[in-house]
Enzyme design. Sequence first.
Site, PDB file in Angstrom:
ATOM      1  CB  CYS A  52      29.616  24.748  48.457  1.00  0.00           C
ATOM      2  SG  CYS A  52      29.163  25.159  50.166  1.00  0.00           S
ATOM      3  CG  HIS A 110      27.148  21.208  49.720  1.00  0.00           C
ATOM      4  ND1 HIS A 110      28.408  21.661  49.412  1.00  0.00           N
ATOM      5  CD2 HIS A 110      26.692  20.561  48.607  1.00  0.00           C
ATOM      6  CE1 HIS A 110      28.717  21.287  48.167  1.00  0.00           C
ATOM      7  NE2 HIS A 110      27.690  20.631  47.663  1.00  0.00           N
ATOM      8  CD  GLU A 122      28.515  18.786  44.360  1.00  0.00           C
ATOM      9  OE1 GLU A 122      27.839  19.141  45.338  1.00  0.00           O
ATOM     10  OE2 GLU A 122      28.710  17.577  44.058  1.00  0.00           O
TER      11      GLU A 122
END
Length: 253
Positions: A52, A110, A122
Amino acid sequence: MAQRAVAAACGQIGVWYSWGGGHGSGPGPTFGHYDGHDPDSRQDGQRRGFDCSGLVRYAYYRATGGDILNGVADAQFHTGRAVARFSPGQGTGPLLPGDLMFWGRGHIHHVAIYLGAGQMVEAYESGTHVRTAPVRLGGDYAGAVRIGGGGGTPPPAAGRHWVETFAAATGYAGPNTAEPRGVLNKGRNYVYCKVRGARVGNDRQYNHWWLRTDLDHAFPGKSGRGAYVSAYYLARWGNDEAKDVNGAVIPNC
């Protein structure tokens, strides 16, 4: 700048999630490694892609020409580049495309890039690919950060020149069509210099100049560094012209 970051991230849709991917010596997809607990991650050493924060690092590098978000999600959340921060309770109301959304309690684990209209891009988890998805505001959503920067074209790193390409272009080992190495995405890219080579095009639109650059996607077993892409793919300029976005002639190699 934020729009360029969004375009760069969306240009990676379909690339593998790879734990630790995107954290090489320079921004860009890399092979990852096993995260130590997720069975799907056991293959990440053979998957070239992003985790990420690696995707966010790459997107803002392509947007600014500088490696301004080199770190994991927790470091990106605490970046000194933030010009605005938004709490979880504010939801998506104040967010703009390019804002970074974070998840985690105590330690951020994240990050995603907001696209607008309740969507984000993402690199989610091992076994999946870079994707768009509806935003997730529940659970351990920690809020969002806006990265600083003004409008216009950012200055490239020394020895690099911004150009605009109208389509994805294959990159080669030399200024010809003998050894394909990978692909340069459509949009804002940097190049180093130009050389004369094989003609590309048709009777009405053509170019003999080739631009030395670093590719977005390398083919298996190939290096994308220092490859050559035909100046045929430059937007706005005419036949046998090789100019940057400001109209300056790209120097010879």
